[in-house]
Design a protein around this motif. Structure first.
Motif, PDB file in Angstrom:
ATOM      1  N   LEU A 130      -4.251 -16.295   1.745  1.00 39.77           N
ATOM      2  CA  LEU A 130      -3.834 -16.400   3.139  1.00 39.77           C
ATOM      3  C   LEU A 130      -2.688 -15.421   3.387  1.00 39.77           C
ATOM      4  O   LEU A 130      -1.684 -15.440   2.674  1.00 39.77           O
ATOM      5  CB  LEU A 130      -3.368 -17.827   3.462  1.00 39.77           C
ATOM      6  N   CYS A 131      -2.847 -14.573   4.364  1.00 34.84           N
ATOM      7  CA  CYS A 131      -1.843 -13.556   4.649  1.00 34.84           C
ATOM      8  C   CYS A 131      -0.568 -14.218   5.185  1.00 34.84           C
ATOM      9  O   CYS A 131      -0.617 -15.003   6.138  1.00 34.84           O
ATOM     10  CB  CYS A 131      -2.388 -12.555   5.652  1.00 34.84           C
ATOM     11  N   ARG A 132       0.572 -13.891   4.584  1.00 36.97           N
ATOM     12  CA  ARG A 132       1.848 -14.483   4.983  1.00 36.97           C
ATOM     13  C   ARG A 132       2.717 -13.514   5.786  1.00 36.97           C
ATOM     14  O   ARG A 132       3.661 -13.940   6.460  1.00 36.97           O
ATOM     15  CB  ARG A 132       2.620 -14.918   3.731  1.00 36.97           C
ATOM     16  N   GLN A 133       2.426 -12.227   5.699  1.00 36.92           N
ATOM     17  CA  GLN A 133       3.321 -11.218   6.264  1.00 36.92           C
ATOM     18  C   GLN A 133       3.094 -10.955   7.747  1.00 36.92           C
ATOM     19  O   GLN A 133       4.044 -10.680   8.481  1.00 36.92           O
ATOM     20  CB  GLN A 133       3.162  -9.901   5.483  1.00 36.92           C
ATOM     21  N   VAL A 134       1.838 -11.017   8.192  1.00 37.24           N
ATOM     22  CA  VAL A 134       1.518 -10.652   9.577  1.00 37.24           C
ATOM     23  C   VAL A 134       0.506 -11.628  10.158  1.00 37.24           C
ATOM     24  O   VAL A 134      -0.210 -12.321   9.423  1.00 37.24           O
ATOM     25  CB  VAL A 134       0.959  -9.205   9.679  1.00 37.24           C
ATOM     26  N   ARG A 135       0.451 -11.676  11.490  1.00 36.44           N
ATOM     27  CA  ARG A 135      -0.502 -12.511  12.210  1.00 36.44           C
ATOM     28  C   ARG A 135      -1.227 -11.664  13.256  1.00 36.44           C
ATOM     29  O   ARG A 135      -0.666 -10.679  13.768  1.00 36.44           O
ATOM     30  CB  ARG A 135       0.214 -13.668  12.931  1.00 36.44           C
ATOM     31  N   VAL A 154      -0.142  -3.551   6.462  1.00 31.71           N
ATOM     32  CA  VAL A 154       0.808  -4.507   5.854  1.00 31.71           C
ATOM     33  C   VAL A 154       0.040  -5.605   5.109  1.00 31.71           C
ATOM     34  O   VAL A 154       0.417  -6.008   4.000  1.00 31.71           O
ATOM     35  CB  VAL A 154       1.726  -5.108   6.936  1.00 31.71           C
ATOM     36  N   ALA A 155      -1.064  -6.079   5.685  1.00 30.76           N
ATOM     37  CA  ALA A 155      -1.878  -7.098   5.012  1.00 30.76           C
ATOM     38  C   ALA A 155      -2.464  -6.556   3.714  1.00 30.76           C
ATOM     39  O   ALA A 155      -2.554  -7.279   2.709  1.00 30.76           O
ATOM     40  CB  ALA A 155      -2.988  -7.587   5.943  1.00 30.76           C
ATOM     41  N   SER A 156      -2.861  -5.287   3.709  1.00 27.54           N
ATOM     42  CA  SER A 156      -3.425  -4.680   2.501  1.00 27.54           C
ATOM     43  C   SER A 156      -2.379  -4.534   1.409  1.00 27.54           C
ATOM     44  O   SER A 156      -2.673  -4.692   0.215  1.00 27.54           O
ATOM     45  CB  SER A 156      -4.029  -3.314   2.839  1.00 27.54           C
ATOM     46  N   ILE A 157      -1.145  -4.219   1.794  1.00 33.19           N
ATOM     47  CA  ILE A 157      -0.067  -4.151   0.813  1.00 33.19           C
ATOM     48  C   ILE A 157       0.152  -5.525   0.185  1.00 33.19           C
ATOM     49  O   ILE A 157       0.320  -5.657  -1.037  1.00 33.19           O
ATOM     50  CB  ILE A 157       1.223  -3.628   1.469  1.00 33.19           C
ATOM     51  N   GLU A 158       0.134  -6.565   1.012  1.00 32.13           N
ATOM     52  CA  GLU A 158       0.265  -7.927   0.480  1.00 32.13           C
ATOM     53  C   GLU A 158      -0.882  -8.259  -0.462  1.00 32.13           C
ATOM     54  O   GLU A 158      -0.692  -8.890  -1.507  1.00 32.13           O
ATOM     55  CB  GLU A 158       0.343  -8.940   1.618  1.00 32.13           C
ATOM     56  N   LYS A 159      -2.091  -7.839  -0.089  1.00 32.54           N
ATOM     57  CA  LYS A 159      -3.265  -8.074  -0.948  1.00 32.54           C
ATOM     58  C   LYS A 159      -3.047  -7.504  -2.344  1.00 32.54           C
ATOM     59  O   LYS A 159      -3.284  -8.191  -3.353  1.00 32.54           O
ATOM     60  CB  LYS A 159      -4.499  -7.444  -0.303  1.00 32.54           C
ATOM     61  N   ASP A 160      -2.605  -6.260  -2.414  1.00 26.09           N
ATOM     62  CA  ASP A 160      -2.391  -5.630  -3.716  1.00 26.09           C
ATOM     63  C   ASP A 160      -1.233  -6.278  -4.465  1.00 26.09           C
ATOM     64  O   ASP A 160      -1.297  -6.473  -5.690  1.00 26.09           O
ATOM     65  CB  ASP A 160      -2.123  -4.136  -3.537  1.00 26.09           C
ATOM     66  N   THR A 161      -0.180  -6.632  -3.752  1.00 24.73           N
ATOM     67  CA  THR A 161       0.976  -7.268  -4.386  1.00 24.73           C
ATOM     68  C   THR A 161       0.590  -8.603  -5.027  1.00 24.73           C
ATOM     69  O   THR A 161       1.066  -8.938  -6.118  1.00 24.73           O
ATOM     70  CB  THR A 161       2.096  -7.488  -3.353  1.00 24.73           C
ATOM     71  N   MET A 167      -7.451 -10.558   2.152  1.00 21.42           N
ATOM     72  CA  MET A 167      -6.539 -11.527   2.749  1.00 21.42           C
ATOM     73  C   MET A 167      -7.169 -12.088   4.012  1.00 21.42           C
ATOM     74  O   MET A 167      -7.775 -11.343   4.807  1.00 21.42           O
ATOM     75  CB  MET A 167      -5.201 -10.875   3.112  1.00 21.42           C
ATOM     76  N   LEU A 168      -7.017 -13.385   4.203  1.00 24.95           N
ATOM     77  CA  LEU A 168      -7.464 -14.039   5.426  1.00 24.95           C
ATOM     78  C   LEU A 168      -6.292 -14.074   6.397  1.00 24.95           C
ATOM     79  O   LEU A 168      -5.242 -14.631   6.095  1.00 24.95           O
ATOM     80  CB  LEU A 168      -7.950 -15.456   5.134  1.00 24.95           C
ATOM     81  N   LEU A 169      -6.475 -13.458   7.562  1.00 28.58           N
ATOM     82  CA  LEU A 169      -5.422 -13.404   8.570  1.00 28.58           C
ATOM     83  C   LEU A 169      -5.578 -14.552   9.555  1.00 28.58           C
ATOM     84  O   LEU A 169      -6.702 -14.876   9.982  1.00 28.58           O
ATOM     85  CB  LEU A 169      -5.459 -12.078   9.325  1.00 28.58           C
TER      86      LEU A 169
END
Length: 272
Positions: A130-135, A154-161, A167-169
């Motif tokens: 679940l994506c935490r950084q952006v909506r 930004v979601a893709s960066i979170e995915k890799d991290t 990631m599900l937005l």
């Protein structure tokens, strides 16, 4: 690499853009990604429709030859040059011509087409977070690709991290919206569900085709506003974009069923 710039064939090294380019300065445009399969532009008519919708939202004037039969043939000629007729990725980028600050000088559009040879995407089930950084957030610009690109970066960066496959937005009301570059569908009691455009999700070309296929085959399909618990209790969850359909094996390490007859029928109906 060869490319098409405003309908002229150029070598990549010949391409020159001014510093006033509005795509660079203001992200004032949109893009469309089209998959080439066995010498055909997949879902071409739906891509044209979405490009026209994007142009209306951005108040852009697209070149009239976009809808002519000669235009897709020219794009396929470019694919032949790149040896991408069997399987390729075509990207069409449109942006407002001229300079100006926020107020443009013109609504005419410049455009660029590039093609790269690719291979079919793997169809292994995905581990999703679940994506935490952006909506996501609905607007008149949220249904096509381009204006909201930083959201997905930004979601893709979170995915890799987080070492996830995708990631599900969620939207601002914590409702399921989409994946990073694909729409989400789930099956429950042989009915198919997908988030409403009100969540700010992209109105994907395969999204349109899945909904059309369901209606043609008398399968109930509904656009809904739903929280993630609906996916946890689904009979199957998939991601869908023009590259294909992928099963979701887990969301936040909660396992999901990956086998359902409807998923097989969808894939065969749309890609075989």
């Amino acid at each position: 690499m060869q490319l098409l710039y405003n309908n002229r064939l150029l070598q990549e090294t010949e391409l020159r853009m001014p510093l006033t380019n509005r795509a660079f300065q203001y992200n004032d445009g949109f893009f469309e990604t089209i998959i080439i399969r066995q010498g055909r532009l997949s879902f071409w008519e739906d891509h044209v429709q979405r490009m026209q919708e994007a142009a209306v939202s951005l108040q852009l004037s697209l070149p009239p030859y976009l809808t002519s039969p000669a235009f897709p043939e020219k794009l396929l000629d470019l694919a032949k040059q790149q040896q991408a007729m069997e399987h390729g990725r075509l990207k069409l980028k449109f942006w407002r011509s001229g300079a100006g600050i926020y107020t443009p000088e013109t609504n005419e559009a410049d455009w660029l087409a590039t093609v790269k040879q690719t291979t079919p995407v793997p169809i292994l089930p995905l581990q999703v977070g679940l994506c935490r950084q952006v909506r996501t957030q609905y607007s008149s610009l949220s249904h096509f690709k381009g204006p909201n690109a930083p959201l997905y970066v930004v979601a893709s960066i979170e995915k890799d991290t987080r070492n996830m496959n995708d990631m599900l937005l969620l939207d601002l009301q914590n409702r399921v919206a989409e994946f990073i570059s694909s729409n989400v569908f789930w099956i429950r009691d042989n009915k198919v569900y997908t988030p409403a455009l009100e969540t700010g999700c992209v109105n994907g070309v395969l999204r349109r085709n899945i909904m059309r296929w369901c209606r043609q085959n008398d399968i109930v399909v509904a656009e809904v506003l739903a929280d993630v618990d609906h996916l946890y209790h689904a009979d199957g969850v998939i991601s869908a974009n023009v590259t294909g359909i992928k099963r979701i094996a887990s969301i936040e390490e909660i396992s999901l069923p990956t086998q359902h007859p409807l998923i097989e029928k969808l894939y065969k109906g749309l890609f075989e």
